[in-house]
Motif scaffolding. Structure first.
Motif, short mmCIF file in Angstrom:
data_model
loop_
_atom_site.label_atom_id
_atom_site.label_comp_id
_atom_site.label_asym_id
_atom_site.label_seq_id
_atom_site.Cartn_x
_atom_site.Cartn_y
_atom_site.Cartn_z
N VAL A 1 1.04 -1.50 0.51
CA VAL A 1 0.29 0.02 0.01
C VAL A 1 1.19 1.14 -0.07
CG1 VAL A 1 -1.58 1.19 1.02
CG2 VAL A 1 -2.12 -1.91 1.25
N ARG A 2 2.09 1.39 0.64
CA ARG A 2 2.97 2.05 0.65
C ARG A 2 3.32 2.67 -1.20
NH1 ARG A 2 8.03 4.25 1.32
NH2 ARG A 2 8.57 5.87 3.14
N LEU A 3 3.80 1.31 -1.13
CA LEU A 3 3.91 1.51 -2.92
C LEU A 3 3.48 2.58 -3.87
CD1 LEU A 3 6.06 1.33 -4.28
CD2 LEU A 3 5.81 -1.00 -4.99
N GLY A 4 1.62 2.17 -3.48
CA GLY A 4 1.50 2.47 -4.00
C GLY A 4 1.02 4.55 -3.80
N ILE A 5 1.23 4.45 -2.65
CA ILE A 5 0.68 5.59 -2.49
C ILE A 5 2.32 6.74 -3.07
CG2 ILE A 5 0.98 7.50 -0.26
CD1 ILE A 5 -0.71 5.47 1.25
N ILE A 6 3.12 6.42 -2.28
CA ILE A 6 4.23 6.96 -2.93
C ILE A 6 4.13 6.87 -4.68
CG2 ILE A 6 7.01 6.38 -3.54
CD1 ILE A 6 5.75 7.24 -0.15
N GLN A 7 4.12 6.19 -5.16
CA GLN A 7 4.02 5.97 -6.90
C GLN A 7 2.46 6.93 -7.26
OE1 GLN A 7 4.47 2.29 -8.15
NE2 GLN A 7 6.72 2.61 -7.59
N ASP A 8 2.11 7.47 -6.63
CA ASP A 8 1.14 8.18 -6.87
C ASP A 8 -0.70 7.13 -7.85
OD1 ASP A 8 -0.09 10.45 -6.23
OD2 ASP A 8 0.22 11.31 -8.72
N ARG A 9 -0.27 5.81 -7.78
CA ARG A 9 -1.62 5.08 -8.40
C ARG A 9 -2.53 5.66 -7.19
NH1 ARG A 9 1.83 -0.37 -10.38
NH2 ARG A 9 3.51 -0.06 -11.30
N TYR B 1 -2.76 -1.29 8.05
CA TYR B 1 -3.07 0.20 8.35
C TYR B 1 -3.14 1.28 9.47
CZ TYR B 1 -7.25 -1.10 5.09
OH TYR B 1 -7.64 -0.70 3.89
N GLN B 2 -2.79 0.52 10.63
CA GLN B 2 -2.47 1.37 11.66
C GLN B 2 -0.58 1.88 11.30
OE1 GLN B 2 -4.63 1.81 14.88
NE2 GLN B 2 -1.93 3.54 15.12
N GLN B 3 0.39 1.03 10.87
CA GLN B 3 1.01 1.48 11.08
C GLN B 3 1.47 3.09 9.57
OE1 GLN B 3 4.43 1.09 11.94
NE2 GLN B 3 5.06 3.04 10.94
N LEU B 4 0.22 2.86 8.55
CA LEU B 4 0.03 3.36 8.21
C LEU B 4 0.04 5.18 8.12
CD1 LEU B 4 -0.54 1.28 4.92
CD2 LEU B 4 1.07 2.66 4.24
N GLU C 1 0.35 6.13 11.31
CA GLU C 1 1.66 5.89 12.43
C GLU C 1 2.46 7.23 11.43
OE1 GLU C 1 2.91 3.45 14.33
OE2 GLU C 1 1.49 2.72 15.45
N ASP C 2 2.01 6.93 10.04
CA ASP C 2 3.20 6.63 9.12
C ASP C 2 2.75 8.81 8.36
OD1 ASP C 2 4.68 5.36 9.19
OD2 ASP C 2 5.06 4.18 7.14
N GLY C 3 1.68 8.90 8.35
CA GLY C 3 0.99 9.78 8.10
C GLY C 3 0.26 9.83 6.68
N LEU C 4 0.71 8.46 6.04
CA LEU C 4 0.27 8.19 4.79
C LEU C 4 -1.35 8.11 4.17
CD1 LEU C 4 3.40 6.04 3.87
CD2 LEU C 4 2.75 8.40 2.95
#
Length: 235
Positions: A39-47, A74-77, A79-82
């Protein structure tokens, strides 16, 4: 992106969001961290764009995992603010946070300066990085910003490993999500930037081999600070 509503009014992610295309699940390893990285990668890559909904059921089904590792991710994301959990709206991708992007750069810069100082003070065998450098070269020649971004991450993680600081890099990874969003935008929108970054990697490795601590620190500082050019200064 096309979204739909369930009978209960819950917004679900439309068919264009293919989480399985972002990574595969290895069931021999903990599932939660893998879901997090996908999920993090999807957010970083703007997908996954700001305010896009991320539905727990849809994500679980696509990745073939239960809801438990999804909730861990989800909990980690959060906390990361993503991602953000909002009443009625559900779980959504968070907008780019400029303050977090700047903070992530500051933290990353501090670690990477220490990493290259350790390496240059006692230069190790850098041949384990040869394959990464080769893949970066191919990515630059093909103007493949997705692949270059992946190999760029591998390069910096490998330096931390060689310096004996892999845990520190994992901690930085968790705070630089918004920084990485900026970095990805730069690599996608500026065709020459990846070539500049690649040459910076080569120069950095030369400084480490030569045992030049101050030059290595100066080079990594300039390299990491490049992400800040797209982040407005605080008022």
């Amino acid at each position: 992106m096309q979204n739909s509503k369930t009978r209960t009014g819950e917004t679900v992610v439309g068919p264009q969001t293919d989480f399985s295309a972002l990574g595969t699940i290895d069931r021999s390893r903990p599932l939660g961290p893998q879901v997090y990285e996908i999920v993090r990668l999807g957010i970083i890559q703007d997908r996954l764009r700001p305010n896009d909904p991320i539905n727990e059921t849809e994500l679980s089904a696509q990745l073939g995992v239960s809801r438990t590792p999804v909730r861990e991710a989800y909990q980690q994301l959060i906390e990361d603010g993503l991602i953000e959990s909002r009443s009625k709206a559900g779980t959504l991708v968070a907008p780019l946070d400029e303050a977090r992007a700047r903070e992530g750069t500051v933290i990353r810069r501090a670690l990477e300066r220490e990493v290259v100082a350790i390496l240059a003070a006692d230069p190790p065998d850098l041949r384990p990085l040869d394959s990464i450098i080769a893949l970066q070269s191919v990515a630059v020649s093909h103007d493949d910003h997705l692949e270059f971004f992946t190999q760029d991450e591998r390069f910096h993680a490998a330096l931390a490993d060689l310096a004996g600081l892999p845990t520190a890099w994992r901690l930085v990874h968790s705070v630089k999500g918004h920084t990485d969003r900026v970095r990805f935008m730069l690599s996608r929108d500026r065709h020459k930037r990846n070539n500049v970054a690649f040459n910076a990697h080569l120069a950095l490795l030369d400084a480490i081999r030569d045992g030049d601590v101050e030059l290595a620190k100066a080079l990594i500082t300039k390299h990491v600070n490049a992400a800040l050019v797209a982040v407005p200064a605080p008022q």
